[in-house]
Design a protein around this motif. Structure first.
Motif, short mmCIF file in Angstrom:
data_model
loop_
_atom_site.label_atom_id
_atom_site.label_comp_id
_atom_site.label_asym_id
_atom_site.label_seq_id
_atom_site.Cartn_x
_atom_site.Cartn_y
_atom_site.Cartn_z
N ALA A 74 -57.84 12.43 10.53
CA ALA A 74 -58.15 13.69 9.93
C ALA A 74 -58.15 13.78 8.32
N VAL A 75 -57.13 12.88 7.87
CA VAL A 75 -57.02 12.72 6.31
C VAL A 75 -58.46 12.17 5.75
N ASP A 76 -58.86 11.24 6.42
CA ASP A 76 -60.30 10.62 6.16
C ASP A 76 -61.35 11.45 6.14
N MET A 77 -61.45 12.28 7.00
CA MET A 77 -62.50 13.26 7.36
C MET A 77 -62.32 14.33 6.14
N ILE A 78 -61.28 14.84 5.79
CA ILE A 78 -60.88 15.65 4.86
C ILE A 78 -61.50 15.33 3.37
N LEU A 116 -61.27 23.73 12.11
CA LEU A 116 -60.02 23.05 12.70
C LEU A 116 -60.38 22.32 13.99
N ILE A 117 -61.15 22.98 14.71
CA ILE A 117 -61.74 22.34 15.92
C ILE A 117 -62.58 21.22 15.78
N GLU A 118 -63.41 21.18 14.59
CA GLU A 118 -64.29 19.93 14.54
C GLU A 118 -63.13 18.96 13.86
N LEU A 119 -62.32 19.08 12.95
CA LEU A 119 -61.34 18.09 12.51
C LEU A 119 -60.49 17.61 13.47
N ALA A 120 -59.93 18.31 14.41
CA ALA A 120 -59.08 17.83 15.60
C ALA A 120 -60.04 17.01 16.49
N ARG A 121 -61.37 17.41 16.94
CA ARG A 121 -61.99 16.50 17.58
C ARG A 121 -62.27 15.04 16.85
N GLN A 136 -54.04 23.97 4.42
CA GLN A 136 -53.25 23.97 3.50
C GLN A 136 -53.64 22.51 2.55
N TYR A 137 -53.55 21.46 3.44
CA TYR A 137 -53.88 20.21 2.75
C TYR A 137 -55.23 20.10 2.43
N LEU A 138 -56.33 20.60 3.08
CA LEU A 138 -57.62 20.70 2.46
C LEU A 138 -57.85 21.53 1.29
N GLN A 139 -56.99 22.74 1.10
CA GLN A 139 -56.94 23.47 -0.10
C GLN A 139 -56.49 22.80 -1.34
N GLN A 140 -55.31 22.22 -1.04
CA GLN A 140 -54.68 21.03 -2.03
C GLN A 140 -55.76 20.35 -2.50
N CYS A 141 -56.20 19.59 -1.56
CA CYS A 141 -57.29 18.29 -2.15
C CYS A 141 -58.61 19.10 -2.93
N ARG A 142 -59.04 20.18 -2.45
CA ARG A 142 -60.01 20.80 -3.35
C ARG A 142 -59.53 21.41 -4.58
N LEU A 143 -58.46 21.94 -4.64
CA LEU A 143 -58.07 22.46 -6.02
C LEU A 143 -57.76 21.10 -6.62
N VAL A 182 -67.81 27.03 -14.43
CA VAL A 182 -66.88 26.98 -13.48
C VAL A 182 -67.29 27.31 -12.08
N SER A 183 -68.22 28.10 -12.07
CA SER A 183 -68.88 28.29 -10.79
C SER A 183 -69.40 27.08 -9.85
N ASP A 184 -70.13 26.17 -10.80
CA ASP A 184 -70.47 24.77 -10.54
C ASP A 184 -69.23 23.94 -9.94
N VAL A 185 -68.16 24.00 -10.53
CA VAL A 185 -67.15 23.24 -10.36
C VAL A 185 -66.57 23.61 -8.85
N ALA A 186 -66.41 24.95 -8.81
CA ALA A 186 -66.03 25.49 -7.46
C ALA A 186 -66.98 25.12 -6.25
N GLU A 187 -68.09 25.07 -6.64
CA GLU A 187 -69.05 24.59 -5.40
C GLU A 187 -68.94 23.33 -5.11
N LEU A 188 -68.78 22.50 -6.16
CA LEU A 188 -68.81 20.93 -6.18
C LEU A 188 -67.28 20.55 -5.49
N SER A 189 -66.27 21.37 -5.63
CA SER A 189 -65.14 20.99 -4.75
C SER A 189 -65.11 21.72 -3.56
N GLY A 190 -66.08 22.37 -3.10
CA GLY A 190 -65.74 22.89 -1.69
C GLY A 190 -65.35 24.53 -1.65
#
Length: 333
Positions: free
Chosen positions: A231-235, A245-250, A273-280, A296-304
């Motif tokens: 799961a972490v590798d996919m994130i 979350l269903i895709e991640l669990a699958r 929460q882990y995904l959000q932390q990684c993106r930030l 900043v808008s491009d940074v937001a997009e590039l970080s998901g």
């Protein structure tokens, strides 16, 4: 009392040149590093340039002196980082907008994409560590498990008295002594050479503040169930993409409910929460690495992040400052 014999400079068996001629010194040093301007600042002191050098797979170790007071202007190094550690004397370094007063307690790290000008004062002798830029980026990507999305950059002032820096210096001197004893920097030592070079870079990334420090310090599972690692590798791999979350669990090979329980137990966070932390964390790395040249808008997009307002609120909550403030910080300019 008899005087103690003077210890020879490091890597003395690997001398590349010694000369009293400024032009000859500049030409030979340029072959090993890059083209540069070299000028004497005084005709009264003695110009006595000397270089020792051993080259590995991605790292070279060098001893260099000029004897006299000189200015050196290589501009941008482009292909490599250069760590300069004074063994004696002092130097003044400007790398980009950052200035370093360098001495045996304070080294400098030259970032390849920043204009560099230096003054080595009379009697300055330095141990130089030249590291391929791509190798540093590759090592950082491997240990974070992420595509960094921007070139890495260090804070140029490297304070050697810190305990972590002392540990890094012991690793470096270990490589120097191994080279002097014929135990490294030869074709027969390629496997151990690569291992020690990578270990040196991993340690440097941990010790010295850099644009990816927030990613390197991020909590990732060192062990735990295989479903958590998947799961972490996919994130990490799909940080910029939208997935459920269903895709991640699958992908992890479990149910959404069990995946949430495993994340909570092992990491104290839900998968979201882990995904959000990684993106930030990725957003902060990009803001620092791009030094304000990316909106900043491009940074937001590039970080998901898909919603700029929510991104800005979450970013400030995590880091105590707005994305714009980080972009204007000029820590890595």
């Amino acid at each position: 009392m008899m005087a103690q014999p003077q210890r020879p400079p490091p890597l003395s068996d690997f001398r590349r040149f010694q000369t009293f001629d400024v032009d000859a010194a500049r030409d030979i040093v340029a072959r090993h590093f890059c083209s540069h301007k070299l000028q004497r600042q005084s005709s009264n002191d003695k110009f006595d340039a000397c270089q020792h050098r051993v080259s590995g797979e991605h790292v070279s170790l060098n001893y260099l002196r000029y004897g006299g007071d000189v200015t050196i202007e290589p501009g941008e190094l482009t292909r490599f980082f250069l760590i300069q550690i004074p063994l004696s004397g002092a130097a003044e370094i400007t790398n980009g907008c950052q200035a370093v007063a360098s001495n045996p307690q304070t080294a400098s790290i030259l970032n390849p994409d920043r204009h560099t000008v230096m003054r080595w004062h009379s009697g300055c002798e330095q141990l130089l560590v030249q590291i391929d830029r791509q190798f540093v980026d590759d090592v950082a990507s491997r240990i974070t498990g992420m595509d960094l999305g921007a070139r890495l950059r260090f804070v140029p002032e490297f304070r050697l008295r810190q305990s972590k820096a002392n540990r890094w210096m012991r690793k470096l001197w270990g490589m120097v002594h191994a080279a002097e004893n014929g135990e490294l920097f030869g074709s027969e030592h390629r496997t151990s050479q690569l291992y020690l070079e990578e270990e040196l870079i991993v340690s440097l990334l941990e010790v010295q503040e850099n644009t990816a420090s927030v990613l390197l310090s991020h909590e990732t599972p060192k062990s735990g169930p295989a479903i958590l690692k998947r799961a972490v590798d996919m994130i990490h791999d799909r940080l910029r993409e939208d997935f459920s979350l269903i895709e991640l669990a699958r992908h992890a090979g479990t149910t959404p409910r069990n995946l949430q329980l495993v994340f909570k137990r092992e990491m104290g966070l839900t998968p979201v929460q882990y995904l959000q932390q990684c993106r930030l964390n990725m957003a902060r790395h990009l803001l620092l690495a791009r030094n304000g040249d990316l909106p900043v808008s491009d940074v937001a997009e590039l970080s998901g992040h898909r919603h700029l307002g929510r991104f800005s609120v979450a970013y400030k909550k995590r880091f105590g400052e707005s994305p714009k403030a980080t972009a204007r910080s000029r820590v890595f300019c």
